[in-house]
Design an enzyme around this catalytic site. Structure first.
Site, PDB file in Angstrom:
ATOM      1  N   ASP B 133       0.843  -1.194   0.000  1.00 39.35           N
ATOM      2  CA  ASP B 133       0.000   0.000   0.000  1.00 39.35           C
ATOM      3  C   ASP B 133       0.880   1.247   0.000  1.00 39.35           C
ATOM      4  O   ASP B 133       2.098   1.165   0.131  1.00 39.35           O
ATOM      5  CB  ASP B 133      -0.968  -0.009   1.187  1.00 39.35           C
ATOM      6  CG  ASP B 133      -2.237   0.812   0.928  1.00 39.35           C
ATOM      7  OD1 ASP B 133      -2.307   1.503  -0.115  1.00 39.35           O
ATOM      8  OD2 ASP B 133      -3.152   0.775   1.761  1.00 39.35           O
ATOM      9  N   GLU B 134       0.226   2.377  -0.147  1.00 37.67           N
ATOM     10  CA  GLU B 134       0.913   3.661  -0.270  1.00 37.67           C
ATOM     11  C   GLU B 134       1.407   4.146   1.091  1.00 37.67           C
ATOM     12  O   GLU B 134       2.581   4.415   1.284  1.00 37.67           O
ATOM     13  CB  GLU B 134      -0.132   4.635  -0.824  1.00 37.67           C
ATOM     14  CG  GLU B 134       0.255   6.018  -1.136  1.00 37.67           C
ATOM     15  CD  GLU B 134      -0.987   6.748  -1.728  1.00 37.67           C
ATOM     16  OE1 GLU B 134      -1.072   6.816  -2.949  1.00 37.67           O
ATOM     17  OE2 GLU B 134      -1.858   7.225  -0.971  1.00 37.67           O
ATOM     18  N   ASP B 137      -1.345   4.790   7.696  1.00 37.26           N
ATOM     19  CA  ASP B 137      -1.777   5.938   8.493  1.00 37.26           C
ATOM     20  C   ASP B 137      -2.392   5.405   9.785  1.00 37.26           C
ATOM     21  O   ASP B 137      -1.692   5.181  10.765  1.00 37.26           O
ATOM     22  CB  ASP B 137      -2.762   6.764   7.645  1.00 37.26           C
ATOM     23  CG  ASP B 137      -3.041   8.131   8.226  1.00 37.26           C
ATOM     24  OD1 ASP B 137      -3.214   8.224   9.450  1.00 37.26           O
ATOM     25  OD2 ASP B 137      -3.101   9.106   7.467  1.00 37.26           O
ATOM     26  N   ARG B 139      -3.564   2.425  10.116  1.00 35.83           N
ATOM     27  CA  ARG B 139      -3.322   0.975  10.048  1.00 35.83           C
ATOM     28  C   ARG B 139      -4.615   0.153   9.916  1.00 35.83           C
ATOM     29  O   ARG B 139      -4.579  -1.083   9.853  1.00 35.83           O
ATOM     30  CB  ARG B 139      -2.486   0.517  11.264  1.00 35.83           C
ATOM     31  CG  ARG B 139      -1.813  -0.836  11.074  1.00 35.83           C
ATOM     32  CD  ARG B 139      -0.655  -1.060  12.034  1.00 35.83           C
ATOM     33  NE  ARG B 139       0.541  -0.386  11.535  1.00 35.83           N
ATOM     34  CZ  ARG B 139       1.703  -0.331  12.193  1.00 35.83           C
ATOM     35  NH1 ARG B 139       1.841  -0.937  13.362  1.00 35.83           N
ATOM     36  NH2 ARG B 139       2.739   0.290  11.661  1.00 35.83           N
ATOM     37  N   LYS B 181       3.302   6.471   8.869  1.00 34.09           N
ATOM     38  CA  LYS B 181       3.134   7.665   9.696  1.00 34.09           C
ATOM     39  C   LYS B 181       3.082   7.296  11.162  1.00 34.09           C
ATOM     40  O   LYS B 181       2.229   6.510  11.585  1.00 34.09           O
ATOM     41  CB  LYS B 181       1.811   8.373   9.348  1.00 34.09           C
ATOM     42  CG  LYS B 181       1.861   9.212   8.115  1.00 34.09           C
ATOM     43  CD  LYS B 181       0.642  10.149   8.064  1.00 34.09           C
ATOM     44  CE  LYS B 181       0.403  10.616   6.651  1.00 34.09           C
ATOM     45  NZ  LYS B 181      -0.812  11.433   6.538  1.00 34.09           N
ATOM     46  N   PRO B 229       3.098  12.447  -5.632  1.00 41.46           N
ATOM     47  CA  PRO B 229       3.122  13.012  -6.987  1.00 41.46           C
ATOM     48  C   PRO B 229       1.945  12.545  -7.847  1.00 41.46           C
ATOM     49  O   PRO B 229       1.413  13.330  -8.633  1.00 41.46           O
ATOM     50  CB  PRO B 229       4.466  12.538  -7.557  1.00 41.46           C
ATOM     51  CG  PRO B 229       4.961  11.457  -6.649  1.00 41.46           C
ATOM     52  CD  PRO B 229       4.352  11.721  -5.322  1.00 41.46           C
TER      53      PRO B 229
END
Lengths: 254, 254
Positions: B133-134, B137, B139, B181, B229
């Site tokens: 995943d990206e 946060d 979780r 994070k 991006p």
């Protein structure tokens, strides 16, 4: 090799080149087709679909002041991606499914109530479906993806009740690829591509499904070897060679 | 706003930053886990999975002199991605499946013969499975993906014959996210993360499945707003702001 020489004749777009081009195509796609969901052909279609999604947001059904991401469904098709270094000449015609959409997903229009809560499960029926891949080379994979999805959709429509069928909007397909390679002698695969200047909604609908497919690409290229940035182990060197080729005005898309 | 000012405090990695970081993580992942396939959580996991695949090739079963791409299966989970502009505080705990793996895919070890032809359908049983995943946060999504895939795998193993079960190698999961994070007060979701220094193969296997999960990220970040991006409409401006923030040594990951 000296630093001002290119090692080969590959065309090397950068991430930024491709991102900008996808953004430009997205505006056209939004105007003419306005997709409700994407079907990304993995792995090549994953990056373009993700970037496209940024440009193809729709007003949320819950709160029209907010923009909502459109769903991406993924399918996996293998043709010449399994073995790195396989050249196209060595490739069989066979398309292998490594992942597909289940019947519930295809007939997902029944989740219309859920869409209102921002939780559309991404069904295909009655939708504008954008199939996304990296490159249209032989067109074999795209023909397979389109014709098989179309078959699934027709099957699902046939299974609807008369009332459901009457209430269902047309299902339409479009295709987006980052690059379309022009092949001498033509493509192996075929697609019923609609005329580029056909007005929105002017396609013929038969039994609830459009007879043709809109086709979008950022660029028609010659039959060149394209090195995509996401395929490169050394992205810094990729960008250096891309800049050098631009400066020398060689190894471009055409 | 003047050109030497930043509009906000977002952390803006560039494509190149992320590509290079993924390459570095990939070497560690390859050494310690050597994944047989990836499960990408869409849409955020699509780009990282595609880049990871470039660095995680394996020798082909057909021709060991060639490198083979590992399969990517995609799942779709929605948590706070539906509505653009939704802040995390507004988000419910609910994870919604928009796409999942079918039972045949989970129990795909039976396609072992097909693997020899380079046509593995990407089943999970007996494999090293990397969930991608990206960002990690809260979780919540990762906990859901891991625990549900684990449940499916256990169910599929229970349905094997005794002989099949005895012949099956252990199934292991690992997780890769571009950024993790750090949250004050901890994460909402939990994962049975293995110690980072645990030697390869030293995890405990119970009923054919590893009890823990290896966890990889390119970077632990503070609880910062990350602008990826691929989420940007204007990539040129994104890169300009990224370069400016680096020069000013502000708005970095920590």
């Amino acid at each position: 090799m000296s630093l001002d020489q290119l090692p080969d004749d590959h065309y090397r777009p950068t991430y930024e080149d491709i991102h900008i081009s996808i953004g430009q195509s997205a505006r056209k796609i939004k105007d003419e087709f306005d997709p409700d969901l994407m079907v990304a052909i993995g792995g090549g279609g994953f990056y373009p679909a993700r970037v496209l999604r940024t440009f193809l947001k729709k007003p949320s059904a819950l709160d029209p002041n907010k923009l909502r991401n459109i769903p991406i469904q993924a399918i996996g098709l293998s043709l010449y991606e399994e073995v790195s270094g396989t050249s196209e000449g060595q490739i069989g015609n066979e398309v292998v499914r490594t992942q597909w959409l289940d019947a519930k997903t295809v007939s997902g229009h029944k989740g219309a109530a859920k869409l209102e809560e921002g939780k559309d499960a991404g069904g295909l029926l009655g939708k504008n479906v954008l199939i996304v891949d990296e490159v249209d080379d032989s067109r074999t994979t795209l023909q397979y993806a389109y014709s098989e999805l179309l078959k699934d959709v027709k099957h699902a429509i046939a299974n609807l009740s008369d009332d459901e069928r009457a209430a269902l909007p047309p299902t339409r397909f479009a295709i987006f690829v980052v690059h379309n390679k022009e092949k001498t002698g033509g493509k192996r695969g075929t697609l019923p591509i609609l005329a580029a200047d056909l007005p929105k909604g002017a396609d013929k609908i038969v039994d609830g499904v459009s007879e043709g497919v809109r086709y979008y690409t950022t660029q028609d290229t010659g039959d060149v070897w394209i090195s995509y940035p996401w395929e490169e182990e050394d992205i810094v060197e990729h960008n250096r060679l891309a800049a050098l080729a631009k400066k020398l005005q060689v190894n471009q898309a055409k």
